[in-house]
Motif scaffolding. Structure first.
Motif, PDB file in Angstrom:
ATOM      1  N   LEU A  18       3.374  32.064   7.206  1.00 32.33           N
ATOM      2  CA  LEU A  18       3.076  33.439   6.444  1.00 32.33           C
ATOM      3  C   LEU A  18       2.600  34.400   7.331  1.00 32.33           C
ATOM      4  O   LEU A  18       3.121  35.650   7.607  1.00 32.33           O
ATOM      5  N   ASP A  19       1.777  33.919   8.417  1.00 39.03           N
ATOM      6  CA  ASP A  19       1.481  34.696   9.517  1.00 39.03           C
ATOM      7  C   ASP A  19       2.401  35.170  10.402  1.00 39.03           C
ATOM      8  O   ASP A  19       2.226  36.683  10.923  1.00 39.03           O
ATOM      9  N   GLU A  20       3.535  34.584  10.531  1.00 37.47           N
ATOM     10  CA  GLU A  20       4.713  34.664  11.471  1.00 37.47           C
ATOM     11  C   GLU A  20       5.366  35.880  10.936  1.00 37.47           C
ATOM     12  O   GLU A  20       5.903  36.698  11.619  1.00 37.47           O
ATOM     13  N   ARG A  21       5.554  35.609   9.608  1.00 35.95           N
ATOM     14  CA  ARG A  21       6.453  36.472   9.133  1.00 35.95           C
ATOM     15  C   ARG A  21       6.126  37.667   8.119  1.00 35.95           C
ATOM     16  O   ARG A  21       6.762  38.672   7.687  1.00 35.95           O
TER      17      ARG A  21
ATOM     18  N   HIS B 147       5.702  40.586  -9.722  1.00 37.56           N
ATOM     19  CA  HIS B 147       6.848  40.955 -10.553  1.00 37.56           C
ATOM     20  C   HIS B 147       8.057  41.197  -9.460  1.00 37.56           C
ATOM     21  O   HIS B 147       9.035  41.970 -10.055  1.00 37.56           O
ATOM     22  N   GLU B 148       8.143  40.933  -8.504  1.00 37.86           N
ATOM     23  CA  GLU B 148       9.049  40.879  -7.550  1.00 37.86           C
ATOM     24  C   GLU B 148       9.329  39.352  -6.940  1.00 37.86           C
ATOM     25  O   GLU B 148       8.381  38.833  -6.791  1.00 37.86           O
ATOM     26  N   LEU B 149      10.715  39.327  -6.506  1.00 36.85           N
ATOM     27  CA  LEU B 149      10.783  38.006  -5.751  1.00 36.85           C
ATOM     28  C   LEU B 149      11.411  38.682  -4.386  1.00 36.85           C
ATOM     29  O   LEU B 149      12.210  39.430  -4.216  1.00 36.85           O
ATOM     30  N   ASN B 150      10.635  38.051  -3.439  1.00 37.62           N
ATOM     31  CA  ASN B 150      11.019  38.782  -2.097  1.00 37.62           C
ATOM     32  C   ASN B 150      11.473  37.662  -1.130  1.00 37.62           C
ATOM     33  O   ASN B 150      11.196  36.528  -1.017  1.00 37.62           O
ATOM     34  N   LEU B 151      12.549  38.073  -0.348  1.00 31.69           N
ATOM     35  CA  LEU B 151      13.277  37.513   0.764  1.00 31.69           C
ATOM     36  C   LEU B 151      12.961  38.060   1.989  1.00 31.69           C
ATOM     37  O   LEU B 151      13.197  39.392   2.228  1.00 31.69           O
ATOM     38  N   PHE B 152      11.983  37.328   2.935  1.00 28.96           N
ATOM     39  CA  PHE B 152      11.614  37.817   4.070  1.00 28.96           C
ATOM     40  C   PHE B 152      12.508  37.394   5.301  1.00 28.96           C
ATOM     41  O   PHE B 152      12.823  36.427   5.383  1.00 28.96           O
ATOM     42  N   PHE B 153      13.161  38.444   6.314  1.00 35.34           N
ATOM     43  CA  PHE B 153      13.989  38.187   7.128  1.00 35.34           C
ATOM     44  C   PHE B 153      12.996  38.128   8.381  1.00 35.34           C
ATOM     45  O   PHE B 153      12.065  38.612   8.562  1.00 35.34           O
ATOM     46  N   ALA B 154      13.323  37.108   9.142  1.00 30.97           N
ATOM     47  CA  ALA B 154      12.585  37.018  10.694  1.00 30.97           C
ATOM     48  C   ALA B 154      13.568  36.413  11.702  1.00 30.97           C
ATOM     49  O   ALA B 154      14.330  35.350  11.120  1.00 30.97           O
ATOM     50  N   SER B 155      13.346  36.677  12.963  1.00 27.17           N
ATOM     51  CA  SER B 155      14.083  35.929  13.791  1.00 27.17           C
ATOM     52  C   SER B 155      14.016  34.351  13.805  1.00 27.17           C
ATOM     53  O   SER B 155      14.704  33.474  14.161  1.00 27.17           O
ATOM     54  N   SER B 156      12.320  34.227  13.433  1.00 26.96           N
ATOM     55  CA  SER B 156      12.107  32.529  13.343  1.00 26.96           C
ATOM     56  C   SER B 156      12.714  31.888  12.334  1.00 26.96           C
ATOM     57  O   SER B 156      12.687  30.645  12.002  1.00 26.96           O
ATOM     58  N   GLY B 157      13.091  32.674  11.164  1.00 29.28           N
ATOM     59  CA  GLY B 157      13.742  31.914  10.070  1.00 29.28           C
ATOM     60  C   GLY B 157      13.356  32.900   8.591  1.00 29.28           C
ATOM     61  O   GLY B 157      12.728  33.687   8.882  1.00 29.28           O
TER      62      GLY B 157
END
Length: 405
Positions: free
Chosen positions: A272-275, A228-238
């Motif tokens: 996914l493992d990275e972020r 029930h959520e849209l997630n935007l993940f921040f990471a230095s790699s992208g």
């Protein structure tokens, strides 16, 4: 990166009588023959072209829809329909069916790993549709196509447009098989590589991001990501977008310096493992792809008898999921302008929206991909503070839902 792609001055063509007789129907089995002429020729039968066709059908304007593909796309690509888009589609008789097929999402979350930096709730949006609707693009196209068929219209497939010549009276389209179609107006809704835009000599200006993107629909074993959520993940790699779909799948869109041409389940798991370490395991993949992200807007939306809409007029980062929505809204307004003979208003109303969407999604993308430790620290410290402001959350929700335009 500027990409004007000049096509030279439009050639003069005769109107009406210049069209050749249609090729016999049995040369392309199942395709209805083309008429000699029409008021509006729509090139491209994605969500933008189909929406424009519905708007013209509703207004009683004669049109023909052409698409070079034999059948519609069967991958999801765009997956989010925002509140404003549901509003403008409601008079066309498709909104309720879209909602019935889709999944309502009431929260947009920006995260760094498992840390939630900012939540943008959608339930209080000032609209009849206070949510984001998740639905694969091929389902959206299916709903629009079914409605168009119910109104007695169809898409001509396969019809690849190879040339568009215009004068003050209209334009003549030439197809790959030699057929021609004369139209008073031609609308390019034929995507980022638009043949119509190129033929009109309209520039396509902006930038391309250095990273490629992995795109996939997957099933996940996870308790860290909600349906029930849209997630935007921040990471230095992208950046990575993880969005739920009504089938129980998740859409993954992640930037990567190492994106292979055909991503595997291992590539998606590594991303996914990275972020999102130790939080999600990819069980199956429905399909995967790789693409390059651009932020480009046409220099103008009209050149005499040729008009642009959708990805032919603008492309953006997938952050926020606004590209298809902006195109559908282009089509709704353009249909009214064509019906009311008010085309002079179209460019001035819609191009500024595309520029604003491009700027908004570009800010999200660049903020998501900060590589320096000080920059990420400032960002991760400021966003939770800003999120405490109810007024800011409401403003962000309206911008995301495209209700602020």
């Amino acid at each position: 990166m500027k990409d004007p792609r000049p096509a030279g001055p439009p050639a003069e063509t005769a109107t009406g009588t210049a069209a050749k007789a249609p090729v016999a129907k049995d040369t392309i089995p199942g395709r209805p023959p083309l008429p000699a002429s029409t008021h509006v020729a729509i090139v491209g039968a994605g969500p933008t072209g189909l929406t424009l066709a519905l708007q013209l059908a509703r207004a009683g304007v004669d049109f023909v829809v052409l698409d070079r593909e034999l059948a519609g796309h069967n991958c999801s690509r765009a997956t989010a329909i925002h509140a404003r888009t549901l509003e403008v589609l409601q008079p066309l008789g498709v909104t309720e069916e879209l909602i019935a097929r889709g999944l309502r999402v009431d929260n947009f979350v920006i995260r760094d790993g498992r840390r939630r930096l900012l939540e943008v709730p959608l339930a209080d949006l000032p609209t009849e549709y206070p949510f984001m609707l998740m639905i694969p693009q091929h389902e959206t196209e299916d709903v629009l196509s079914a409605r168009l068929a119910a109104l007695g219209h169809t898409v001509r497939r396969p019809c690849e447009v190879t040339g568009v010549n215009q004068n003050q009276e209209g334009a003549t389209l030439t197809l790959a098989d030699g057929e021609t179609l004369h139209a008073r107006y031609v609308v390019g809704a034929d995507g980022m590589q638009s043949r119509v835009r190129t033929q009109a000599g309209i520039g396509f200006s902006g930038d391309s991001y250095s990273q490629k993107f992995i795109l996939a629909d997957v099933t996940l074993d996870t308790l860290a990501v909600s349906h029930h959520e849209l997630n935007l993940f921040f990471a230095s790699s992208g950046m990575t977008v993880v969005a739920p779909l009504p089938s129980g799948h998740f859409r993954i869109a992640g930037s990567s310096d190492r994106a292979p041409e055909e991503p595997t389940i291992d590539d998606i798991q590594a991303l996914l493992d990275e972020r999102l370490p130790d939080a999600a395991r990819v069980l199956t993949t429905r399909w995967t792809s790789r693409f390059r992200v651009h932020s480009l807007v046409a220099d103008r939306y009209r050149e005499n008898r040729i008009l642009l809409a959708g990805d032919a007029a603008h492309v953006h980062s997938p952050a926020g999921g606004q590209g298809m929505n902006t195109g559908i809204q282009d089509a709704c307004l353009l249909g009214r302008c064509l019906a009311d003979n008010a085309l002079s208003a179209y460019n001035g109303l819609r191009r500024p929206v595309a520029l604003r969407v491009a700027a908004f999604t570009d800010r999200l993308t660049r903020m998501a991909t900060l590589r320096t430790t000080p920059g990420r620290g400032i960002r991760n410290g400021v966003l939770p503070v800003l999120g405490r402001s109810a007024a800011l959350r409401r403003r962000a929700a309206r911008e995301l839902a495209e209700l602020a335009y």
